[in-house]
Design a protein around this motif. Structure first.
Motif, PDB file in Angstrom:
ATOM      1  N   GLU A   1      -2.576   2.976   4.816  1.00  0.00           N
ATOM      2  CA  GLU A   1      -1.491   3.961   4.818  1.00  0.00           C
ATOM      3  C   GLU A   1      -1.555   4.883   6.020  1.00  0.00           C
ATOM      4  O   GLU A   1      -0.535   5.237   6.609  1.00  0.00           O
ATOM      5  CB  GLU A   1      -1.555   4.758   3.503  1.00  0.00           C
ATOM      6  CG  GLU A   1      -0.369   5.664   3.263  1.00  0.00           C
ATOM      7  CD  GLU A   1      -0.662   7.108   3.602  1.00  0.00           C
ATOM      8  OE1 GLU A   1       0.286   7.911   3.665  1.00  0.00           O
ATOM      9  OE2 GLU A   1      -1.841   7.436   3.808  1.00  0.00           O
TER      10      GLU A   1
ATOM     11  N   GLY B   1       1.418   6.794   7.288  1.00  0.00           N
ATOM     12  CA  GLY B   1       0.987   8.151   6.990  1.00  0.00           C
ATOM     13  C   GLY B   1       0.667   8.969   8.215  1.00  0.00           C
ATOM     14  O   GLY B   1       1.545   9.346   8.996  1.00  0.00           O
TER      15      GLY B   1
ATOM     16  N   SER C   1      -3.652   4.163  -2.356  1.00  0.00           N
ATOM     17  CA  SER C   1      -2.609   4.697  -3.232  1.00  0.00           C
ATOM     18  C   SER C   1      -1.244   4.291  -2.715  1.00  0.00           C
ATOM     19  O   SER C   1      -1.109   3.753  -1.614  1.00  0.00           O
ATOM     20  CB  SER C   1      -2.719   6.227  -3.303  1.00  0.00           C
ATOM     21  OG  SER C   1      -2.484   6.797  -2.017  1.00  0.00           O
ATOM     22  N   LYS C   2      -0.254   4.577  -3.511  1.00  0.00           N
ATOM     23  CA  LYS C   2       1.137   4.303  -3.152  1.00  0.00           C
ATOM     24  C   LYS C   2       1.961   5.532  -3.512  1.00  0.00           C
ATOM     25  O   LYS C   2       1.507   6.394  -4.276  1.00  0.00           O
ATOM     26  CB  LYS C   2       1.646   3.066  -3.899  1.00  0.00           C
ATOM     27  CG  LYS C   2       1.476   3.155  -5.408  1.00  0.00           C
ATOM     28  CD  LYS C   2       1.774   1.830  -6.079  1.00  0.00           C
ATOM     29  CE  LYS C   2       1.510   1.926  -7.588  1.00  0.00           C
ATOM     30  NZ  LYS C   2       1.723   0.621  -8.260  1.00  0.00           N
ATOM     31  N   PRO C   3       3.166   5.650  -2.985  1.00  0.00           N
ATOM     32  CA  PRO C   3       3.975   6.825  -3.297  1.00  0.00           C
ATOM     33  C   PRO C   3       4.236   6.938  -4.798  1.00  0.00           C
ATOM     34  O   PRO C   3       4.539   5.941  -5.467  1.00  0.00           O
ATOM     35  CB  PRO C   3       5.279   6.579  -2.530  1.00  0.00           C
ATOM     36  CG  PRO C   3       4.905   5.637  -1.448  1.00  0.00           C
ATOM     37  CD  PRO C   3       3.832   4.762  -2.004  1.00  0.00           C
TER      38      PRO C   3
ATOM     39  N   THR D   1      10.595   6.243   1.108  1.00  0.00           N
ATOM     40  CA  THR D   1       9.276   6.855   0.952  1.00  0.00           C
ATOM     41  C   THR D   1       8.609   6.806   2.325  1.00  0.00           C
ATOM     42  O   THR D   1       9.189   6.284   3.280  1.00  0.00           O
ATOM     43  CB  THR D   1       8.396   6.109  -0.064  1.00  0.00           C
ATOM     44  OG1 THR D   1       8.044   4.818   0.473  1.00  0.00           O
ATOM     45  CG2 THR D   1       9.100   5.935  -1.402  1.00  0.00           C
TER      46      THR D   1
ATOM     47  N   GLU E   1       6.506   4.836   3.128  1.00  0.00           N
ATOM     48  CA  GLU E   1       6.225   3.430   3.439  1.00  0.00           C
ATOM     49  C   GLU E   1       7.348   2.756   4.222  1.00  0.00           C
ATOM     50  O   GLU E   1       7.097   1.788   4.946  1.00  0.00           O
ATOM     51  CB  GLU E   1       5.947   2.662   2.142  1.00  0.00           C
ATOM     52  CG  GLU E   1       4.631   3.044   1.487  1.00  0.00           C
ATOM     53  CD  GLU E   1       4.286   2.197   0.292  1.00  0.00           C
ATOM     54  OE1 GLU E   1       3.101   2.147  -0.084  1.00  0.00           O
ATOM     55  OE2 GLU E   1       5.203   1.570  -0.297  1.00  0.00           O
TER      56      GLU E   1
ATOM     57  N   ARG F   1       0.941  11.018  -4.298  1.00  0.00           N
ATOM     58  CA  ARG F   1       0.454   9.642  -4.281  1.00  0.00           C
ATOM     59  C   ARG F   1      -0.079   9.229  -5.652  1.00  0.00           C
ATOM     60  O   ARG F   1      -0.569  10.058  -6.416  1.00  0.00           O
ATOM     61  CB  ARG F   1      -0.674   9.488  -3.250  1.00  0.00           C
ATOM     62  CG  ARG F   1      -0.390  10.057  -1.882  1.00  0.00           C
ATOM     63  CD  ARG F   1       0.553   9.207  -1.091  1.00  0.00           C
ATOM     64  NE  ARG F   1       0.034   7.864  -0.869  1.00  0.00           N
ATOM     65  CZ  ARG F   1       0.740   6.892  -0.265  1.00  0.00           C
ATOM     66  NH1 ARG F   1       1.970   7.137   0.131  1.00  0.00           N
ATOM     67  NH2 ARG F   1       0.207   5.704  -0.082  1.00  0.00           N
TER      68      ARG F   1
ATOM     69  N   ASP G   1      -8.341   7.339  -1.993  1.00  0.00           N
ATOM     70  CA  ASP G   1      -7.281   7.794  -2.888  1.00  0.00           C
ATOM     71  C   ASP G   1      -7.425   7.263  -4.301  1.00  0.00           C
ATOM     72  O   ASP G   1      -6.887   7.845  -5.246  1.00  0.00           O
ATOM     73  CB  ASP G   1      -5.915   7.365  -2.340  1.00  0.00           C
ATOM     74  CG  ASP G   1      -5.484   8.198  -1.147  1.00  0.00           C
ATOM     75  OD1 ASP G   1      -6.263   9.063  -0.715  1.00  0.00           O
ATOM     76  OD2 ASP G   1      -4.364   7.977  -0.645  1.00  0.00           O
TER      77      ASP G   1
ATOM     78  N   GLN H   1      -6.689  13.489  -1.845  1.00  0.00           N
ATOM     79  CA  GLN H   1      -6.157  12.298  -1.200  1.00  0.00           C
ATOM     80  C   GLN H   1      -5.868  12.611   0.268  1.00  0.00           C
ATOM     81  O   GLN H   1      -4.727  12.749   0.700  1.00  0.00           O
ATOM     82  CB  GLN H   1      -4.915  11.813  -1.947  1.00  0.00           C
ATOM     83  CG  GLN H   1      -5.266  11.296  -3.345  1.00  0.00           C
ATOM     84  CD  GLN H   1      -4.061  10.775  -4.101  1.00  0.00           C
ATOM     85  OE1 GLN H   1      -2.961  11.292  -3.979  1.00  0.00           O
ATOM     86  NE2 GLN H   1      -4.260   9.745  -4.910  1.00  0.00           N
TER      87      GLN H   1
END
Length: 470
Positions: free
Chosen positions: A41, A46, A135-137, A152, A154, A261, A300, A306
């Motif tokens: 990320e 990020g 992690s992911k949104p 997002t 991403e 996240r 994360d 995070q």
């Protein structure tokens, strides 16, 4: 056929890469697995792309002060951001990893048991395992959100151009940074925050300065405002929100979800390992070891912060503990972070309210404004302040900085805090002039004097002197 390795790391983001390089540095056989390219990320959606866009928006902002009619080519800017991502990736590519003694395997891995995975039809067994799946949104259950083409972090930087108007859900670091940045590039921005203020984890008065700056630059901020439903109609996003009991609609071309996240805990057979976890994180001890011996988790996927630099610290801790007989512990007392709005806002340790909860009214508070810094006065429209939260002896419990170079200033304080150096000792440290770091010397002198006055002998002498003068 089964492949054997000393250290298997699942996830090639900031945490996993750090752990891999640490393990290889101790001459261990390391296999790093990820279904995507290395970098995670931080590199691809990020830290790197966001800071690249922030820097370009800052340049455009300065240009538009003198040429108000200038319109940036956001398609070109986003292409430049993607090139920065590729440039950073050159230091994390499989070829670079191989030179460091790390075998990178690209593919979707599944745990068969705690020390065995299957990837691309191959079985890999490891003496030690580190889980760094990241992690992911976090996507909230807002009515209609799943039916619209929301953005997002991403997919934001993969857009061909920025929209003419944008709704951002979330006034945390990501939401606040992107709100200012995208507004500076000519987009009408609406920032929606459910809490009473943005940047809720930072010092309240400093977050208020950032909020004022964003509003001054055209960001429309809605605090105490809850998103209720969303729909796409006539080529626009229509968001229904509620504020203080009143319902109204906010409309924009696109919507960006920036609400934190969610740890990646599914899709790789974690349930087959025996490792304890819940909906939010994997359970680890202060050595980053899970409930299964020889299996560690970092980044994360475990929290509690995070942040890439915390993930790096966890990666070093886990890799060393997995390899060396002398074990080290992770220490969260000295956590720090910086939010890259303009100006920046940095935090180290406790805020004033947190310190009062833990230590009562014995704490000492010192503030110093940029108004007294010659370097700051050379810049038009500057704002800034440093706040120190000390114990009664003058040692750092926490600090917050807002203003230019806040990240560097807070890093100095973080070092002082980590090394347990009394802030009064800064009074004799010579800093170059004119710099923003002079603020530390100015506060150090005040603290040095107060430290002297607080000494029992000095207090007694002061009492005698006061009596004689009566």
């Amino acid at each position: 056929m089964t492949k054997q390795t000393d250290l298997l790391i699942l996830g090639a983001g900031a945490a996993g890469l750090t752990a891999a390089f640490t393990g290889a540095g101790f001459s261990k056989k390391v296999i790093l697995v990820d279904q995507n390219k290395p970098g995670g990320e931080c590199t691809w959606s990020g830290c790197i792309p966001s800071k690249a866009l922030i820097n370009r928006a800052k340049e455009i902002h300065h240009v538009r002060k003198y040429v108000p009619t200038y319109e940036p080519d956001t398609a070109q800017l986003l292409a430049e951001v993607r090139q920065v991502m590729e440039d950073v990736y050159q230091n994390e590519s499989p070829e670079v990893l191989a030179k460091a003694g790390i075998e990178f395997v690209k593919g979707k891995a599944t745990f068969k048991d705690a020390h065995t995975i299957e990837v691309n039809g191959e079985v890999i067994e490891a003496k030690k395992v580190i889980i760094a799946t990241g992690s992911k949104p976090a996507i909230p259950p807002i009515d209609g959100l799943k039916e619209v083409a929301y953005l997002t972090n991403e997919n934001l930087f993969q857009q061909q151009a920025l929209p003419k108007s944008l709704i951002i859900l979330g006034g945390g670091p990501i939401g606040s940074e992107m709100a200012q940045t995208i507004a500076r590039l000519g987009t009408e921005v609406h920032l929606i925050e459910k809490a009473p203020r943005i940047l809720g984890n930072d010092e309240q008065d400093h977050a208020a300065l950032i909020e004022q700056r964003l509003e001054k630059e055209g960001v429309q901020i809605y605090t105490n405002t809850e998103a209720k439903s969303v729909k796409e109609q006539d080529g626009n996003i229509h968001l229904t929100v509620e504020k203080n009991g009143t319902t109204f609609e906010v409309t924009a071309e696109k919507i960006l979800v920036a609400l934190g996240r969610q740890a990646t805990l599914t899709g790789f057979g974690l349930e087959n390992t025996g490792v304890e976890y819940d909906k939010k994180k994997i359970k680890v001890d202060n050595h980053m070891e899970t409930t299964v011996k020889g299996v560690y988790a970092i980044g994360d996927v475990v929290g509690p912060y995070q942040l890439s630099h915390m993930a790096n610290a966890q990666g070093i801790t886990a890799a060393q503990d997995a390899i060396l007989p002398i074990r080290r512990k992770i220490d969260y007392k000295n956590v720090t972070w910086c939010t890259y709005t303009d100006p920046e806002i940095g935090q180290s340790g406790l805020t004033e309210s947190q310190a009062r909860e833990e230590h009562g009214d014995s704490i000492r508070i010192y503030t110093h404004s940029y108004d007294e810094l010659d370097r700051a006065k050379t810049k038009p429209d500057y704002i800034g302040q440093l706040k120190l939260v000390l114990d009664k002896k003058g040692n750092v419990l926490g600090a917050s900085a807002v203003g230019d170079r806040a990240g560097e200033i807070i890093s100095q304080i973080q070092t002082i805090k980590m090394l347990d150096i009394n802030m009064g000792k800064l009074s004799s440290v010579i800093h170059p002039y004119p710099t923003y770091s002079e603020i530390l010397v100015k506060l150090g002198k005040k603290i040095y004097v107060d430290n002297l006055l607080n000494k029992p002998v000095i207090k007694q002498v002061t009492k005698w002197r006061d009596k004689e003068s009566e």
